[in-house]
Scaffold this motif. Structure first.
Motif, PDB file in Angstrom:
ATOM      1  N   ASP A  31       0.824  -1.211   0.000  1.00  0.00           N
ATOM      2  CA  ASP A  31       0.000   0.000   0.000  1.00  0.00           C
ATOM      3  C   ASP A  31       0.854   1.255   0.000  1.00  0.00           C
ATOM      4  N   THR A  32       2.067   1.172  -0.579  1.00  0.00           N
ATOM      5  CA  THR A  32       2.934   2.344  -0.663  1.00  0.00           C
ATOM      6  C   THR A  32       3.187   2.695  -2.119  1.00  0.00           C
ATOM      7  N   ILE A 102       3.790  -2.980  14.766  1.00  0.00           N
ATOM      8  CA  ILE A 102       3.545  -2.635  13.365  1.00  0.00           C
ATOM      9  C   ILE A 102       3.734  -1.145  13.145  1.00  0.00           C
ATOM     10  N   GLY A 103       3.151  -0.347  14.058  1.00  0.00           N
ATOM     11  CA  GLY A 103       3.276   1.096  13.917  1.00  0.00           C
ATOM     12  C   GLY A 103       4.719   1.561  13.969  1.00  0.00           C
ATOM     13  N   LYS A 104       5.496   1.015  14.899  1.00  0.00           N
ATOM     14  CA  LYS A 104       6.890   1.418  15.031  1.00  0.00           C
ATOM     15  C   LYS A 104       7.728   0.951  13.846  1.00  0.00           C
ATOM     16  N   LEU A 105       7.489  -0.269  13.400  1.00  0.00           N
ATOM     17  CA  LEU A 105       8.265  -0.778  12.267  1.00  0.00           C
ATOM     18  C   LEU A 105       7.954  -0.017  10.985  1.00  0.00           C
ATOM     19  N   ARG A 748       8.072   7.589   1.457  1.00  0.00           N
ATOM     20  CA  ARG A 748       7.717   6.507   2.379  1.00  0.00           C
ATOM     21  C   ARG A 748       6.327   6.820   2.929  1.00  0.00           C
ATOM     22  N   PRO A 749       5.293   6.645   2.145  1.00  0.00           N
ATOM     23  CA  PRO A 749       3.995   7.222   2.506  1.00  0.00           C
ATOM     24  C   PRO A 749       3.107   6.391   3.414  1.00  0.00           C
ATOM     25  N   ILE A 750       3.527   5.196   3.834  1.00  0.00           N
ATOM     26  CA  ILE A 750       2.639   4.385   4.671  1.00  0.00           C
ATOM     27  C   ILE A 750       2.164   5.136   5.908  1.00  0.00           C
ATOM     28  N   PRO A 751       3.061   5.758   6.708  1.00  0.00           N
ATOM     29  CA  PRO A 751       2.570   6.485   7.880  1.00  0.00           C
ATOM     30  C   PRO A 751       1.620   7.623   7.521  1.00  0.00           C
TER      31      PRO A 751
END
Length: 815
Positions: A31-32, A102-105, A748-751
């Motif tokens: 999803d990136t 997951i959030g941190k990784l 790196r758009p996932i976050p």
């Protein structure tokens, strides 16, 4: 081992897993987007993604034990987390912990610097395995969550009154400030009901019902409106809504209770050091009522007032404008130049002080003569009884549609019967109109209006999830997209039981997004997510920013809201929120930014000139203002804002006894003057402080080319030093300005995608997003990728999610 323990101790002292170095950013996941697809000012398109080789979960557990448990063990509890007994193959048993990982990784926060890292795609395989495990685990045991009942907050109350009665009000006249939780003011968890708040809603119902129906025998009363000293009264600036050819003054919406005579009293600030030839005009709904010449004196006394009127005004809602009209033209007699701003901080020798209106007091009615018809009364009184026998049936025909809209459901015989009893009481005291007013007051006082109650089916056991009713779903949808009550079509579809059909639900949602009322997504959701309410907390020092006005602040806020609403209206890709090479502004705001060729007071889309140096929402004045101090920019606040609001990775609070940046010397012992960037580096030199500053500061420093008020700057304020905005992000990317920063974040758009969706989900549900909501959020983002990341894909994904359409029954049913 000593080094490792020291690193973990430092991490524990600040309570944060630090973002690592460049190799911690993982290859693009499904999803990136690839970095090459992210072009400033363009709309990225999905990229093809290579599959990451699968790794046995037991091997990944060994990775966790070798790498993560060094800090996250039962003894150190770094970040208040232990992974000593965590198994990847049974991650579902510790879902909350898995979601934290997951959030941190995904944000590149594990492992921290100084800890050995596994090579290759091991960490990417770990996070994707955890995500897959969570999706599978929650698919068998869905948890849509629950929340306490919601009540109408200020903005929802205003919009509901407008849609039910056609009346414009300021709910702040009655209701206290709303509490914020998880960025928003509609969170049921903090919407407690106290006796004082209940009284406020009851008082509002009484006053608003009188505004709507009118008071034919209203006694004289007064209402005062104030003009802030920082509101521009400049000769060439017309207040929005005022007649053309005027300048300054004030425009207000006033509810006149009855036909009668009203006076308009104007109080002035000190006029300054010169005479000024102009008149003060009063207009009501653009109709000129009267003029009074402004005294030709040097410095009108503080608190002196001028009276205009009384003039006859009819009952109802009217727009009143009290403005200055110059009667002559000629050069200024400034020794320096005229200020463009307001009255605050003025008085420097050799400057012109224009007359500045301070207060407008509207008093009346005198000799009240009934209440003539107006749009609000015509909307209410859809029938008139010709005989006493027709009065009660007519009252019922009037109140049914009003109560249906207000209660957000069809009313039954019991509802109508209760309201007609209020009609009977009012009719005995004051006749037919008094009875109708009594019914409207009862509707606005009803829990069915004030509270957003959702009925829980009796046959469902507590702790079990169930689908909300179609009517409750209609309210959820309407308050999400419009910030107000459902319209007639939505209520009709829900009453027929068709809204729970996924296809019909999507059709209604798309219809509502095309409606102008969907602008609530800009001034409600986006404004709160981006924290635009904090703009008013920053007041630029008037010594350094003498031309800063309240109008500039409001225009910058409007720019951001229109920018977001344009994304919704044109269904643009969400990435344009971060990298668009255009914005929305009028001539005044464009001139403030230094953009030429924009004429007129109307806001319109403006493409930035080539090489202008700002893109997306982060380059807009609203964000730059709210992340500044009153007398300087703040790279720390700006970096913290990006981490919290856009990336969803808030740093911890600073440790106690940390001195403010102002306490850092502006020069070295050798006499060298330090730039803001150098002072910031000295301020955060402590290892404990640097642990966080090393990540926030490069982000904020990249925005140093923008001043407090959103304008571009080349030199430090008050110093003959060039602005130094060069830096290196924690991932090793060199950046020199805001476009560089946004391009680096978008690579790196996932976050970014998940943080936006998390906030959208929280706002739509009226509760915090929890760990069990994360699979639904990931699904929304993954599905949006199939639709080119259009913003409608995110909104519709939330609307069609199980979190939005279902809920868990609480221990005590709400009936």
């Amino acid at each position: 081992m000593k080094v490792t323990s020291l690193v973990c101790f430092t991490l524990a002292s600040v309570g944060l897993l630090l973002i690592g170095s460049a190799d911690q950013w993982q290859a693009p996941a499904p999803d990136t987007l690839d970095a090459a697809d992210v072009v400033v000012g363009s709309s990225p398109s999905p990229a093809a993604h290579a599959l990451v080789p699968a790794i046995n979960p037991k091997e990944l557990t060994a990775v966790v034990q070798r790498t993560c448990v060094v800090c996250h063990n039962d003894q150190l509890m770094t970040g208040n987390l232990t992974l000593q007994s965590f198994n990847v193959e049974n991650a579902g048993e510790r879902s909350e912990t898995a979601e934290k990982m997951i959030g941190k990784l995904r944000a590149g926060m594990m492992p921290p610097p100084g800890i050995p890292r596994p090579g290759g795609d091991t960490l990417l395989a770990l996070v994707e395995t955890l995500e897959s495990s969570m999706q599978e685990y929650w698919s068998d045991r869905p948890n849509p969550g629950a929340r306490p009942f919601q009540r109408l907050n200020r903005r929802e109350y205003e919009r509901a009154i407008r849609d039910v009665l056609g009346l414009t009000i300021d709910a702040g006249e009655w209701l206290p400030l709303d509490q914020y939780l998880a960025n928003f003011d509609n969170m049921g968890m903090v919407q407690d009901m106290s006796a004082a708040l209940l009284a406020a809603y009851l008082n509002a119902a009484g006053d608003i019902s009188r505004f709507a129906v009118g008071q034919p025998k209203a006694p004289p009363n007064s209402r005062t409106y104030r003009v802030l000293e920082i509101e521009s009264q400049h000769q060439w600036e017309r207040v929005e809504g005022a007649p053309y050819g005027t300048r300054g003054g004030i425009v207000v919406t006033q509810h006149f209770p009855a036909d009668g005579n009203y006076s308009f009293n104007v109080t002035m600030y000190d006029g300054g050091q010169r005479a000024w030839f102009e008149d003060i005009d009063v207009t009501v709904d653009d109709e000129h009522l009267g003029t009074v010449p402004f005294p030709v004196v040097t410095g009108i006394g503080f608190g002196d007032f001028l009276q205009v009127g009384p003039f006859p005004v009819t009952a109802g809602e009217h727009r009143v404008a009290v403005t200055f009209t110059p009667t002559g033209d000629g050069p200024y007699e400034d020794l320096i130049r005229p200020y463009k701003g307001g009255h605050a901080g003025r008085g420097a020798a050799g400057t012109t002080g224009l007359p500045h209106l301070k207060e407008l007091t509207i008093a009346g009615p005198y000799d009240a003569a009934g209440a003539s018809d107006n749009p609000v009364r015509e909307r209410i009184f859809t029938c008139r009884p010709a005989t006493p026998a027709e009065a009660r049936p007519c009252a019922e025909r009037i109140i049914r549609p009003i109560a249906t809209r207000a209660y957000r459901r069809p009313v039954d015989a019991t509802d109508v019967g209760d309201l007609l009893r209020f009609y009977d009481q009012g009719e005995k005291q004051g006749g037919f109109e008094a009875g109708v007013r009594n019914m409207i007051e009862a509707v606005l006082s009803s829990p069915s209006f004030v509270f957003r109650l959702e009925r829980e089916p009796a046959e469902v056991a507590p702790g079990t999830s169930y689908r909300v009713s179609d009517l409750d779903l209609a309210s959820r949808l309407s308050f999400f997209l419009w910030g107000t009550v459902p319209d007639e079509e939505l209520l009709k579809v829900a009453s027929e039981g068709r809204l729970s059909n996924t296809k019909v639900l999507e059709q209604q949602a798309r219809r509502m997004l095309e409606d102008p009322r969907s602008e609530a997504l800009g001034d409600r959701f986006a404004a709160q997510w981006l924290r635009l309410q904090d703009m008013s907390k920053t007041m630029p020092d008037l010594f350094w920013y003498p031309d800063y006005t309240k109008q500039i602040e409001l225009e910058m806020r409007r720019e951001t809201e229109m920018f977001f609403n344009n994304l919704v209206r044109e269904d643009r890709p969400l990435f344009e929120l971060y990298n668009a090479n255009y914005s929305f502004m009028n001539e005044h705001l464009a001139t403030h930014y230094g953009i030429r060729g924009v004429l007129g007071s109307d806001f319109r889309k403006v493409v930035y000139p080539e090489g202008f140096g700002r893109i997306g929402v982060v380059g807009q004045g609203s964000i730059l203002l709210l992340t500044s101090m009153g007398n300087r920019t703040s790279p720390v606040l700006r970096g913290k804002w990006v981490m919290e609001v856009l990336l969803g990775t808030p740093p911890p609070p600073p440790p106690p006894a940390v001195p403010a940046l102002e306490a850092t010397s502006v020069e070295t012992p050798s006499g060298k003057i330090l730039t803001g960037r150098e002072r910031l580096a000295a301020h955060s030199a402590s290892p404990v402080c640097k642990a966080c500053h090393v990540y926030m500061d490069p982000i904020g420093v990249a925005l140093e080319g923008f001043d407090i008020d959103g304008t571009t700057r080349l030199k430090e304020r008050g110093m003959n030093l060039p602005v130094d905005s060069k830096g290196t992000l924690y991932d090793g990317t060199a950046i020199t300005n805001e476009p560089d920063l946004m391009k680096a974040l978008l690579s790196r758009p996932i976050p970014l995608m998940r943080t936006f969706t998390t906030n959208l989900m929280a706002y739509s549900l009226g509760r915090r997003v929890e760990y069990f909501d994360q699979p639904a959020i990931r699904k929304v983002v993954a599905d949006a990728a199939k639709d080119d990341y259009k913003i409608s894909a995110f909104i519709l994904g939330v609307v069609k999610s199980e979190q939005f359409r279902t809920r868990t029954k609480t221990a005590e049913a709400t009936q």
